[in-house]
Design a protein around this motif. Structure first.
Motif, mmCIF file in Angstrom:
data_model
loop_
_atom_site.group_PDB
_atom_site.id
_atom_site.type_symbol
_atom_site.label_atom_id
_atom_site.label_comp_id
_atom_site.label_asym_id
_atom_site.label_seq_id
_atom_site.Cartn_x
_atom_site.Cartn_y
_atom_site.Cartn_z
ATOM 1 N N ILE A 161 1.060 -1.280 0.152
ATOM 2 C CA ILE A 161 0.263 -0.449 -0.397
ATOM 3 C C ILE A 161 0.551 1.414 -0.433
ATOM 4 N N PRO A 162 0.724 1.731 -0.795
ATOM 5 C CA PRO A 162 2.130 3.129 -1.508
ATOM 6 C C PRO A 162 1.934 4.027 0.534
ATOM 7 N N ARG A 163 3.181 4.076 0.808
ATOM 8 C CA ARG A 163 3.342 5.606 1.963
ATOM 9 C C ARG A 163 3.797 6.537 1.207
ATOM 10 N N PRO A 164 3.497 7.442 0.647
ATOM 11 C CA PRO A 164 4.631 8.443 -0.050
ATOM 12 C C PRO A 164 3.966 9.191 1.150
ATOM 13 N N PHE A 165 5.441 10.270 1.068
ATOM 14 C CA PHE A 165 5.479 11.375 1.755
ATOM 15 C C PHE A 165 4.627 12.146 2.162
ATOM 16 N N HIS A 166 4.181 12.514 1.910
ATOM 17 C CA HIS A 166 1.984 13.369 1.268
ATOM 18 C C HIS A 166 1.804 14.135 2.154
ATOM 19 N N SER A 167 3.175 15.046 2.525
ATOM 20 C CA SER A 167 3.330 16.990 2.692
ATOM 21 C C SER A 167 4.476 17.296 1.246
ATOM 22 N N MET A 168 4.733 16.103 0.724
ATOM 23 C CA MET A 168 5.999 17.226 -0.319
ATOM 24 C C MET A 168 5.859 16.656 -1.371
ATOM 25 N N SER A 169 6.135 17.119 -2.559
ATOM 26 C CA SER A 169 5.403 16.912 -3.824
ATOM 27 C C SER A 169 6.761 15.661 -4.483
ATOM 28 N N VAL A 170 6.179 15.431 -5.322
ATOM 29 C CA VAL A 170 7.106 13.924 -6.141
ATOM 30 C C VAL A 170 8.618 14.146 -6.043
ATOM 31 N N LEU A 171 8.502 14.927 -6.412
ATOM 32 C CA LEU A 171 10.052 15.335 -6.619
ATOM 33 C C LEU A 171 11.321 15.332 -5.147
ATOM 34 N N ASP A 172 10.614 16.053 -4.308
ATOM 35 C CA ASP A 172 10.507 15.936 -2.732
ATOM 36 C C ASP A 172 10.672 14.694 -1.892
ATOM 37 N N ASN A 173 10.385 13.880 -2.297
ATOM 38 C CA ASN A 173 10.218 12.455 -2.509
ATOM 39 C C ASN A 173 11.197 11.791 -2.856
ATOM 40 N N LEU A 174 11.334 12.058 -3.375
ATOM 41 C CA LEU A 174 12.801 11.260 -3.993
ATOM 42 C C LEU A 174 14.641 11.994 -3.274
ATOM 43 N N LEU A 175 13.964 13.255 -3.186
ATOM 44 C CA LEU A 175 15.479 13.536 -2.442
ATOM 45 C C LEU A 175 15.606 12.968 -0.878
ATOM 46 N N VAL A 176 14.156 12.548 -0.395
ATOM 47 C CA VAL A 176 14.887 11.999 0.730
ATOM 48 C C VAL A 176 15.775 10.883 1.017
ATOM 49 N N PRO A 177 15.336 9.959 0.402
ATOM 50 C CA PRO A 177 16.561 8.869 -0.330
ATOM 51 C C PRO A 177 17.742 9.194 -0.386
ATOM 52 N N TYR A 178 18.057 10.524 -1.662
ATOM 53 C CA TYR A 178 18.704 10.720 -2.502
ATOM 54 C C TYR A 178 19.446 11.767 -1.045
ATOM 55 N N GLU A 179 18.600 12.075 -0.743
ATOM 56 C CA GLU A 179 19.575 13.069 0.834
ATOM 57 C C GLU A 179 20.292 12.123 2.066
ATOM 58 N N TYR A 180 19.683 10.578 2.363
ATOM 59 C CA TYR A 180 19.793 9.932 2.924
ATOM 60 C C TYR A 180 20.561 9.104 2.561
ATOM 61 N N VAL A 181 20.293 8.162 1.583
ATOM 62 C CA VAL A 181 21.197 6.938 1.174
ATOM 63 C C VAL A 181 22.091 6.913 0.259
ATOM 64 N N ALA A 182 22.201 8.234 -0.399
ATOM 65 C CA ALA A 182 23.435 8.578 -1.061
ATOM 66 C C ALA A 182 24.308 10.046 -0.530
ATOM 67 N N HIS A 183 23.320 10.348 -0.204
ATOM 68 C CA HIS A 183 24.154 11.944 0.730
ATOM 69 C C HIS A 183 25.031 12.597 -0.509
ATOM 70 N N LEU A 184 23.702 13.024 -1.651
ATOM 71 C CA LEU A 184 24.036 13.700 -2.534
ATOM 72 C C LEU A 184 23.903 15.419 -2.050
ATOM 73 N N LYS A 185 24.619 15.937 -2.450
ATOM 74 C CA LYS A 185 24.099 17.615 -2.933
ATOM 75 C C LYS A 185 22.875 17.781 -3.120
ATOM 76 N N GLU A 186 22.199 19.062 -2.570
ATOM 77 C CA GLU A 186 20.852 19.023 -3.434
ATOM 78 C C GLU A 186 20.567 19.299 -4.686
ATOM 79 N N SER A 187 20.962 20.088 -5.652
ATOM 80 C CA SER A 187 20.872 19.916 -6.810
ATOM 81 C C SER A 187 21.411 18.839 -7.520
ATOM 82 N N GLU A 188 22.607 17.896 -7.309
ATOM 83 C CA GLU A 188 22.645 16.914 -7.867
ATOM 84 C C GLU A 188 21.397 15.673 -7.983
ATOM 85 N N ALA A 189 21.295 15.993 -6.466
ATOM 86 C CA ALA A 189 19.944 15.145 -6.298
ATOM 87 C C ALA A 189 19.017 15.426 -7.001
#
Lengths: 291, 239, 311
Positions: free
Chosen positions: B88-116
């Motif tokens: 059952i999809p669990r989106p981060f509902h307070s965030m946009s679609v793009l921001d949803n992806l930024l979470v794993p980019y930040e916490y797993v890949a540790h990328l800077k925001e622009s690159e992420a």
């Protein structure tokens, strides 16, 4: 601290009576929170409201228990209204309902408490009846009659509610909605009306609980705060949704509090419920008989 | 034979008196397309939860790329390279679609925001959600939510991706879309475990299939053989 | 940068007012309002950003106050040390409460925090050293120059604390920590599955929130020259912190400021003109109204108004 088996026995007896009383005042919460998952932190406040209502009605010369029973249908309607409002405002909308529902009931509790202060003042109020003030002498022990009355009412209340939930059609519907709402919907029943009815019953019961409260001791508006600890302790320790468990956990709390009261003094007693609650939440949040 | 990317050995899980998993053992090779089937309640999601770390297994061991992971919290396993989508999809509902992806980019890949952001838009384009990038995730349709689940799992740059019933309730063409995405990911070298009820999707996608029933493995093998297996048919149809 | 300029200006203004001839009552009232800003801002870090409703601000506030009393009575510690110690104890309590979040969510967590309040109050009631149930009178040392009175000095202290807590909240909100907290608020399971170390972040939020509330409580004994358990551990601090954040808006650091300033000022006016009880009643009513009708708070209403007027 003077320890003697006599004192212990007295504490135990009083604890059993107190425990049944705690079970009775918590049983409404067992339905509204335990079965219906409503974050009803205002339950003790509604009960204290019931105490003051009893005080008013008893002022016309009616026996307090009778007053409580008379108030039950009134509080039933109140409960239905509260649940309806809660449902329309929060439960329907899902997601952020958790934080908001909690804040809502917390706000309601405060409003009730302050409302009572504004109308009745902060002084304690009490009622009078034949059984208040005198005690039964049983050997070496003196058991206050009002505790026995509360004990009796508590047993009747717990028993009736348990029978209602397991034997009657609506009662079983209530249990069903607690367990599996989608299934109930598929069977054609309307879960909202069932929950509304259940919440109404829980609130109606709180009226009688309030009557018992003012019989057992004088009340004041801020009493709801310490009863948050006692009622939630009983309900959580029992395990959500277990009615008979409420009696058992009430007894445990009553005896524990009574022993602390006897041997450590009144300044420690209010913390027993909250301490026990924390321990249960930390070690076994599903309680003794939880679903 | 190359070392397995995932080694599940004798895993069991109990809930009170109920046994959800009992002595489950699976070996998955790197780059494999692996199907997990079984009737409702057979323990598929429980097994996935034990592998991803949402639950701790009671017994047995789970090794990922050679290392024991059963004591690790879920977020560490994700950082090690295991990603999962939710049934059952669990989106981060307070965030946009793009921001949803930024979470794993930040916490797993540790990328800077622009690159992420750049890489996230890449994924969204590939998966067909690019025009919805700035839409609130709470406004997405069912199929878009499923794609978001997968996109988010992809953003974690996993080496093992677990897709939990990503196609449930989708139309024929939508199923094709999701299947294509999974095939593409696998072509890049990502090992994929697919849990599905849509048999034709599982059969087309998987190189190997395992069937669970009541917490136990009852059959393992090539898709064609599994379908014909009597035990599997009994589990699904009830004997 | 704009923020820091505004903050510096605010602090300088506070200092200037404190050294001017403004009516003494202003400082008593402003101290209370500024402390409310700190409490609401601190509460919001856990309540708004992470979504864990904490009913226990009185416990943190109170542990800060009582730590200050102990330090003062035992070591005659100066105010700065009292505040630092209050923050430390608040943070420690926050850590303990944070561990509770391992197992408890929603109403269970909230009730547990109420339990902490009552247990702390009971402990203080039974501790003679800090005055027990009747409380303790404190002999304050002479006020530090250039301030003429304690009210003026504590007003500046409260202003500084408000700035500090807002700065911290602003930093948390905009940083990767804030994004992680938002993720765990939206879906703790999904956050964990996407690499967010949820327990660590929750502990961080609890410790930070607790430390700030403890710091806010530390000057209270000096403000009153007195301390006693019942008013210190009063649940009306909960309603102020909760109310300020919900009414102002929980998702942004500006929210608690707006909410607390509004509520605080309203409370001061009502307490003086009508009564202390009516003021709590009004806060309760406002809280319920906002939670039902405008859950995003004043900030949310403002955003909606902006959107509507730009069409």
């Amino acid at each position: 601290m003077i320890f003697s088996f006599d004192l212990l026995a007295e504490a135990l007896i009083f604890g059993v009576l107190l425990g049944c009383f705690y079970a009775a005042v918590s049983i409404g919460l067992s339905v509204s929170f335990g079965l219906l998952d409503v974050p009803h932190v205002a339950h003790p406040a509604v009960m204290v409201l019931g105490s003051y209502a009893t005080y008013m009605v008893a002022g016309y010369g009616i026996d307090p228990i009778a007053a409580g029973v008379l108030l039950m249908p009134v509080f039933f309607v109140l409960g239905v209204l509260i649940y309806r409002f809660y449902y329309e405002s929060f439960e329907k909308r899902g997601t952020e309902a958790g934080v908001r529902g909690l804040a809502f009931f917390f706000g309601v509790a405060f409003i009730v408490e302050i409302g009572l202060i504004l109308v009745f003042g902060v002084d304690q109020r009490s009622v009078e009846a034949a059984y208040i003030g005198s005690s039964l002498e049983l050997g070496e022990y003196r058991i206050p009659y009002r505790m026995l009355v509360a004990f009796g009412v508590a047993l009747v209340l717990t028993f009736s509610l348990t029978v209602y939930l397991s034997k009657t059609f609506t009662g079983r519907a209530i249990k069903a909605v607690a367990q599996d709402e989608p299934a109930l919907r598929l069977m054609g029943a309307n879960p909202v009306r069932i929950k509304q009815w259940a919440f109404g019953i829980a609130t109606g019961v709180s009226a009688l609980a309030g009557a018992m409260l003012i019989i057992v001791s004088p009340v004041e508006p801020a009493m709801d705060r310490v009863y948050i600890g006692r009622t939630f302790c009983v309900v959580v320790l029992a395990g959500l949704g277990s009615m008979t468990g409420t009696l058992a956990s009430g007894l445990i709390l009553g005896i524990a509090e009574s022993i602390v009261l006897m041997f450590f003094g009144a300044s420690w007693a209010p913390a027993v419920a909250f301490g026990l609650l924390l321990v249960v939440l930390g070690i076994r949040p599903q309680g003794l008989f939880g679903r | 034979m190359a070392q397995s990317i995932l080694e599940v050995r004798g895993v069991s899980k109990h809930f009170g008196g109920f046994t959800a998993l009992s002595d489950v053992s699976i070996d998955i090779a790197p780059g494999e397309r692996f199907g997990l089937i079984g009737p409702n309640g057979s323990g598929k999601t429980t097994l996935i939860n034990c592998i991803s770390g949402a639950l701790r297994n009671d017994g047995g061991s789970i090794r990922f790329e050679g290392a024991e992971i059963s004591a690790l919290p879920a977020y560490r396993r994700t950082r090690k390279g295991i990603a999962r989508s939710f049934q059952i999809p669990r989106p981060f509902h307070s965030m946009s679609v793009l921001d949803n992806l930024l979470v794993p980019y930040e916490y797993v890949a540790h990328l800077k925001e622009s690159e992420a952001e750049r890489q996230a838009m890449d994924i969204l384009r590939r998966i067909g959600l690019a025009e919805r990038a700035h839409a609130p995730s709470s406004e997405l349709s069912q199929v878009e939510l499923r794609k978001l689940e997968l996109a988010r799992a992809m953003a974690a740059r996993p080496r093992l991706l677990i897709s939990d019933e990503a196609m449930a309730g989708l139309s024929g063409s939508e199923v094709e879309e999701v299947l294509k995405i999974l095939f593409d990911l696998n072509a890049q070298g990502i090992t994929i475990i697919m849990i599905e009820h849509i048999m034709q999707a599982v059969m087309r996608f998987s190189q190997r299939v395992v069937c669970l029933d009541a917490g136990r493995i009852i059959c393992e093998g090539a898709p064609g053989a599994i379908v014909k297996n009597a035990d599997v048919q009994r589990a699904y149809l009830g004997a | 940068m704009k923020f820091w300029i505004a903050a510096a200006l605010f602090f300088v203004a506070a200092l200037a007012i404190a050294l001017s001839g403004v009516n003494e009552y202003f400082f008593f009232a402003a101290y209370v309002v500024l402390t409310a800003v700190t409490l609401a801002t601190a509460w919001n870090i856990l309540g708004g950003y992470a979504g864990y409703v904490n009913f226990g601000p009185p416990a943190f506030f109170g542990i800060g106050a009582y730590t200050a009393v102990v330090l003062f009575k035992w070591l005659e510690a100066p105010l700065a040390a009292q505040i630092a110690a209050g923050a430390a104890m608040g943070g420690l309590l926050g850590f303990g409460v944070g561990l509770l979040t391992l197992r408890l969510r929603g109403i269970f967590f909230a009730i547990a925090t109420v339990a902490v309040v009552f247990i702390m109050e009971t402990l203080m009631i039974n501790w003679r050293y800090v005055g027990g149930a009747t409380g303790l009178q404190l002999l304050r040392p002479p006020v530090i120059a250039p301030f003429e009175t304690y009210a003026r000095m504590l007003f500046v202290v409260a202003a500084f604390m408000a700035i500090a807590s807002v700065a911290i909240a602003r930093y948390v909100q905009g940083s990767w920590i804030g994004r992680g907290l938002r993720a765990l608020r939206d879906s703790e399971e999904a956050a964990e599955a996407n690499g967010v170390p949820t327990l660590k972040l929750k502990l961080f939020a609890c410790v930070t929130s607790g430390a700030l509330m403890g710091a806010a409580g530390a000057p209270m004994p000096m403000y009153l020259s007195f301390i006693e358990p019942a008013s210190t551990f009063n649940l009306s601090y909960t309603i102020s912190a909760l109310g300020g954040s919900i009414i102002g808006g929980m998702s942004h650091w500006l929210g608690p400021i707006i909410g607390a300033l509004l509520l605080g000022s309203l409370q001061q006016i009502i307490t003086v003109t009508i009564s202390g009880e009516v003021n709590v009643l009004i806060v309760g009513v406002l809280l319920v109204l906002f939670v039902v009708l405008a859950p995003e708070g004043i900030l949310g209403l403002f955003k909606r108004w902006l959107k509507a007027s730009s069409r």
